[in-house]
Design a protein around this motif. Structure first.
Motif, PDB file in Angstrom:
ATOM      1  N   GLU A   1      38.097  31.195  45.750  1.00 30.37           N
ATOM      2  CA  GLU A   1      38.593  30.405  44.623  1.00 30.37           C
ATOM      3  C   GLU A   1      37.764  30.681  43.368  1.00 30.37           C
ATOM      4  O   GLU A   1      38.306  30.886  42.274  1.00 30.37           O
TER       5      GLU A   1
ATOM      6  N   ALA B   1      38.212  34.400  41.967  1.00 32.87           N
ATOM      7  CA  ALA B   1      39.424  34.626  41.171  1.00 32.87           C
ATOM      8  C   ALA B   1      39.182  34.281  39.707  1.00 32.87           C
ATOM      9  O   ALA B   1      39.564  35.033  38.801  1.00 32.87           O
TER      10      ALA B   1
ATOM     11  N   ARG C   1      44.627  40.466  40.603  1.00 36.17           N
ATOM     12  CA  ARG C   1      45.075  39.921  41.876  1.00 36.17           C
ATOM     13  C   ARG C   1      44.351  40.635  43.009  1.00 36.17           C
ATOM     14  O   ARG C   1      44.530  41.833  43.211  1.00 36.17           O
TER      15      ARG C   1
ATOM     16  N   SER D   1      47.775  30.888  41.929  1.00 31.80           N
ATOM     17  CA  SER D   1      46.327  30.683  41.978  1.00 31.80           C
ATOM     18  C   SER D   1      45.683  31.285  43.219  1.00 31.80           C
ATOM     19  O   SER D   1      44.482  31.159  43.418  1.00 31.80           O
TER      20      SER D   1
ATOM     21  N   CYS E   1      43.879  33.446  45.998  1.00 28.84           N
ATOM     22  CA  CYS E   1      42.902  34.528  46.122  1.00 28.84           C
ATOM     23  C   CYS E   1      42.343  34.506  47.544  1.00 28.84           C
ATOM     24  O   CYS E   1      41.695  33.535  47.919  1.00 28.84           O
TER      25      CYS E   1
END
Length: 267
Positions: free
Chosen positions: A130, A133, A150, A183, A185
């Motif tokens: 988290e 990312a 990404r 969101s 990752c």
């Protein structure tokens, strides 16, 4: 001069190869959709080479895919703490490698994060991704790297994951996947192994990874065997009779190692 390689991943610069163009297009399309993909097949079927090519193919004009390739082959007998410590070290190494290939450097924030943050269990692993990312976004935005990044992770030799961590590890990946594509990752994930996830030894009273998208990497078709041998013919002039190629494909069922080994013998 190129050779037929049977001892490991192949390199198109040194070896005769089957490019698997159709399969690559299908796999990359799933990655771009943010799928969590699993592929399980016997050894020496070209899995590692295929996924290396897939990561190289992830080039997009608007979105930067940040590829991380991991291998759990040596992890089987690790304790949970040693497993996550080694996992963190390998991820750090891969991130550094990506930046070096791009000719870019870490921001101070990203560098401090990678040095100071530890992965000690499945929860801290999820939290690590988290934070990663957000830091990759803040580290990008240059002329060469778009702001959107990404993360795509390929985990090879997944069978090597310690039994003591497999269930929680998969639970965390499932939670990441369900967090939402914008969101998420890692954005996309590829799990590669010989055993399927259902063959791994974990508590089946729960379903920690029912979000998987199974991907089949089939044996070579007759056309692909013809493509492989045609490269040798073009290089040295030796022609293979059509009936020989058909017999080779029939007797090997197109299994990549067997096809390549027969090609070695014939040449």
């Amino acid at each position: 001069m190129k050779t037929f390689e049977t001892r490991g991943p192949v390199d198109a610069a040194r070896n005769y190869v089957v490019k698997r163009t159709t399969e690559l297009v299908g796999f990359v399309d799933r990655v771009k959709q943010g799928r969590y993909i699993v592929i399980f097949a016997p050894r020496q079927t070209g899995k590692t080479t295929f996924f290396r090519w897939a990561l190289e193919a992830l080039v997009d004009a608007e979105i930067t895919y940040f590829p991380i390739q991991l291998n759990l082959e040596e992890y089987k007998n690790f304790s949970p703490s040693d497993f996550y410590r080694r996992l963190h070290k390998d991820i750090h190494k891969e991130i550094k490698s990506v930046f070096e290939k791009r000719g870019e450097t870490f921001s101070d924030r990203l560098s401090q994060f990678l040095e100071n943050t530890k992965i000690t269990n499945h929860v801290s692993m999820r939290e690590f991704f988290e934070d990663l990312a957000n830091l990759l976004i803040s580290n990008s935005g240059s002329q060469t790297t778009p702001a959107t990044q990404r993360v795509v992770i390929i985990i090879d030799e997944f069978d090597g994951i310690p039994q003591t961590v497999v269930s929680d590890f998969l639970h965390s990946l499932r939670r990441i996947y369900l967090s939402g594509v914008d969101s998420r990752c890692p954005f996309s994930l590829g799990i590669v192994g010989v055993k399927s996830i259902t063959q791994l030894n974990y508590d089946r009273s729960i379903s920690p990874f029912n979000i998987q998208d199974e991907f089949a990497l089939p044996n070579f078709t007759l056309e692909q065997v013809q493509e492989l041998l045609a490269q040798y013919t073009e290089a040295v002039g030796q022609v293979f009779a059509p009936e020989v190629i058909k017999a080779l494909h029939r007797q090997t069922a197109g299994q990549p190692f067997l096809v390549t080994r027969f090609a070695q013998i014939l040449t």
